[in-house]
Write a protein that holds these residues in place. Sequence first.
Motif, PDB file in Angstrom:
ATOM      1  N   MET A   1       0.839  -1.187   0.000  1.00 18.39           N
ATOM      2  CA  MET A   1       0.000   0.000   0.000  1.00 18.39           C
ATOM      3  C   MET A   1       0.872   1.233   0.000  1.00 18.39           C
ATOM      4  N   SER A   2       1.254   1.671  -1.155  1.00 16.22           N
ATOM      5  CA  SER A   2       2.123   2.812  -1.272  1.00 16.22           C
ATOM      6  C   SER A   2       1.323   4.094  -1.237  1.00 16.22           C
ATOM      7  N   SER A   3       2.027   5.219  -1.175  1.00 16.22           N
ATOM      8  CA  SER A   3       1.319   6.488  -1.046  1.00 16.22           C
ATOM      9  C   SER A   3       1.064   7.117  -2.392  1.00 16.22           C
ATOM     10  N   ALA A   4      -0.029   7.845  -2.487  1.00 18.37           N
ATOM     11  CA  ALA A   4      -0.394   8.584  -3.687  1.00 18.37           C
ATOM     12  C   ALA A   4      -1.333   9.679  -3.258  1.00 18.37           C
ATOM     13  N   GLY A   5      -1.590  10.618  -4.186  1.00 19.21           N
ATOM     14  CA  GLY A   5      -2.504  11.700  -3.858  1.00 19.21           C
ATOM     15  C   GLY A   5      -1.844  12.710  -2.942  1.00 19.21           C
ATOM     16  N   SER A   6      -2.649  13.482  -2.212  1.00 21.86           N
ATOM     17  CA  SER A   6      -2.125  14.535  -1.357  1.00 21.86           C
ATOM     18  C   SER A   6      -1.533  13.949  -0.087  1.00 21.86           C
ATOM     19  N   ALA A   7      -0.331  14.393   0.261  1.00 19.76           N
ATOM     20  CA  ALA A   7       0.300  13.930   1.494  1.00 19.76           C
ATOM     21  C   ALA A   7      -0.402  14.550   2.678  1.00 19.76           C
ATOM     22  N   PRO A   8      -0.537  13.850   3.803  1.00 21.30           N
ATOM     23  CA  PRO A   8      -1.223  14.380   4.963  1.00 21.30           C
ATOM     24  C   PRO A   8      -0.493  15.584   5.532  1.00 21.30           C
ATOM     25  N   SER A   9      -1.258  16.560   6.051  1.00 20.98           N
ATOM     26  CA  SER A   9      -0.647  17.771   6.581  1.00 20.98           C
ATOM     27  C   SER A   9      -0.066  17.557   7.962  1.00 20.98           C
ATOM     28  N   GLY A  71      14.994  -8.529 -20.258  1.00 18.54           N
ATOM     29  CA  GLY A  71      16.099  -7.664 -20.636  1.00 18.54           C
ATOM     30  C   GLY A  71      15.879  -6.193 -20.340  1.00 18.54           C
ATOM     31  N   VAL A  72      14.976  -5.870 -19.418  1.00 20.47           N
ATOM     32  CA  VAL A  72      14.691  -4.477 -19.071  1.00 20.47           C
ATOM     33  C   VAL A  72      15.730  -3.998 -18.058  1.00 20.47           C
ATOM     34  N   ARG A  73      16.219  -2.791 -18.268  1.00 18.82           N
ATOM     35  CA  ARG A  73      17.260  -2.231 -17.401  1.00 18.82           C
ATOM     36  C   ARG A  73      16.870  -0.880 -16.813  1.00 18.82           C
ATOM     37  N   GLN A  74      15.610  -0.454 -17.032  1.00 17.51           N
ATOM     38  CA  GLN A  74      15.155   0.840 -16.550  1.00 17.51           C
ATOM     39  C   GLN A  74      13.830   0.669 -15.828  1.00 17.51           C
ATOM     40  N   PHE A  75      13.690   1.328 -14.664  1.00 13.06           N
ATOM     41  CA  PHE A  75      12.500   1.143 -13.838  1.00 13.06           C
ATOM     42  C   PHE A  75      11.995   2.483 -13.332  1.00 13.06           C
ATOM     43  N   LEU A  76      10.684   2.673 -13.440  1.00 12.13           N
ATOM     44  CA  LEU A  76       9.985   3.809 -12.852  1.00 12.13           C
ATOM     45  C   LEU A  76       9.034   3.260 -11.802  1.00 12.13           C
ATOM     46  N   ASP A  77       9.316   3.532 -10.532  1.00 14.05           N
ATOM     47  CA  ASP A  77       8.524   2.979  -9.430  1.00 14.05           C
ATOM     48  C   ASP A  77       7.565   4.055  -8.922  1.00 14.05           C
ATOM     49  N   HIS A  78       6.317   4.019  -9.407  1.00 15.27           N
ATOM     50  CA  HIS A  78       5.314   5.026  -9.065  1.00 15.27           C
ATOM     51  C   HIS A  78       4.722   4.747  -7.686  1.00 15.27           C
ATOM     52  N   GLY A  79       4.749   5.755  -6.806  1.00 17.78           N
ATOM     53  CA  GLY A  79       4.242   5.564  -5.455  1.00 17.78           C
ATOM     54  C   GLY A  79       5.048   4.525  -4.713  1.00 17.78           C
ATOM     55  N   SER A  80       6.361   4.725  -4.678  1.00 19.98           N
ATOM     56  CA  SER A  80       7.280   3.675  -4.243  1.00 19.98           C
ATOM     57  C   SER A  80       7.154   3.315  -2.772  1.00 19.98           C
ATOM     58  N   GLY A  81       6.690   4.256  -1.936  1.00 20.32           N
ATOM     59  CA  GLY A  81       6.599   3.974  -0.516  1.00 20.32           C
ATOM     60  C   GLY A  81       7.957   4.007   0.154  1.00 20.32           C
ATOM     61  N   LEU A  82       7.964   3.674   1.434  1.00 14.71           N
ATOM     62  CA  LEU A  82       9.190   3.751   2.231  1.00 14.71           C
ATOM     63  C   LEU A  82      10.176   2.656   1.859  1.00 14.71           C
ATOM     64  N   PRO A  83      11.472   2.981   1.916  1.00 12.34           N
ATOM     65  CA  PRO A  83      12.479   1.948   1.654  1.00 12.34           C
ATOM     66  C   PRO A  83      12.343   0.787   2.634  1.00 12.34           C
ATOM     67  N   THR A  84      12.564  -0.402   2.130  1.00 12.12           N
ATOM     68  CA  THR A  84      12.542  -1.597   2.977  1.00 12.12           C
ATOM     69  C   THR A  84      13.587  -2.550   2.440  1.00 12.12           C
ATOM     70  N   ALA A  85      13.648  -3.748   2.968  1.00  9.06           N
ATOM     71  CA  ALA A  85      14.645  -4.712   2.504  1.00  9.06           C
ATOM     72  C   ALA A  85      14.417  -5.034   1.036  1.00  9.06           C
ATOM     73  N   ASP A  86      15.509  -5.110   0.283  1.00 14.75           N
ATOM     74  CA  ASP A  86      15.460  -5.422  -1.144  1.00 14.75           C
ATOM     75  C   ASP A  86      14.560  -4.452  -1.902  1.00 14.75           C
ATOM     76  N   VAL A 101      17.047   3.220 -11.871  1.00 17.86           N
ATOM     77  CA  VAL A 101      15.765   3.205 -11.160  1.00 17.86           C
ATOM     78  C   VAL A 101      15.426   4.616 -10.697  1.00 17.86           C
ATOM     79  N   VAL A 102      14.188   5.038 -10.961  1.00 21.52           N
ATOM     80  CA  VAL A 102      13.673   6.286 -10.413  1.00 21.52           C
ATOM     81  C   VAL A 102      12.466   5.953  -9.546  1.00 21.52           C
ATOM     82  N   TYR A 103      12.524   6.372  -8.276  1.00 20.04           N
ATOM     83  CA  TYR A 103      11.421   6.215  -7.339  1.00 20.04           C
ATOM     84  C   TYR A 103      10.597   7.502  -7.326  1.00 20.04           C
ATOM     85  N   ILE A 104       9.281   7.356  -7.243  1.00 17.82           N
ATOM     86  CA  ILE A 104       8.373   8.504  -7.295  1.00 17.82           C
ATOM     87  C   ILE A 104       7.435   8.432  -6.102  1.00 17.82           C
ATOM     88  N   ASP A 105       7.407   9.474  -5.295  1.00 19.92           N
ATOM     89  CA  ASP A 105       6.462   9.533  -4.188  1.00 19.92           C
ATOM     90  C   ASP A 105       6.276  11.000  -3.814  1.00 19.92           C
TER      91      ASP A 105
END
Length: 269
Positions: A1-9, A71-86, A101-105
Amino acid sequence: MSSAGSAPSSPLHTANVARMYNYLLGGRENYAADRQAAEHLLAMAPGTRELAVANRRFLERAVRHAVEQEGVRQFLDHGSGLPTADNVHQIAQRHDPSAHVVYIDNDPVVLAHGRALLADGPQTAMITADVRRIEQVLDHPDVKRLIDFSEPVAALFVSVLHCVPDSGDPPGIIRRVVDRLAPGSLVVLSHLVSEDERARRRLTDFLDGVTGGNWGRVRRPEEIASWLEGLELVEPGLVEVSAWRPDPGDVPGPQSSEWIELGAVARVP
């Protein structure tokens, strides 16, 4: 459950799905409000922690498949959430050190912790952006620096689009990304679903309440299937996440009788 939309104030007092997910996975980057909401959710649906773990394992297998088999070498992680293991870059670069890799949050806590990812080298970036404004994401300077859209890209939407309300047009987000992707690119998607209208409403109402309205909804399986029309589903198709190419020794199976997470990897023709 990653984050999206408006971040909480007020992150100290309002739960956030990315931080709840972090707590369910055993992480430490969460607040009392997140832990309390997650415990309430576990009381409602005791299999929720197992669901979160199964979804994370799906992400790991999908990224590994993208590198090793596609054979993909490029990643766009939309709503990546908090870093965790792996994390995605660790999985991808383990199999090919050249992977980008580009993470988006857009959650400030996610971003504060995620900046530490940059210590792993210049092939990784985390950007501040709202996945609903996808053109801003795709035209971000770090995306342009790291992602070559003339070559295949894996666009990840793992446990994020159920955080986007219908007004945010989740299928439109996927379509607009796919329009920019080269043939052979991949869409990796997972999403909470339920066949039971009462269960869908109960979970949606709960998460909408604890996050202060920063939530979308649990959807029907056929809705998610329609989002992937026109793409080539990689076998076994759109299935419960633990059943997507399980590793030896894995025991696939739904973690809840009321709602599950469907997952798929789909190829851009």
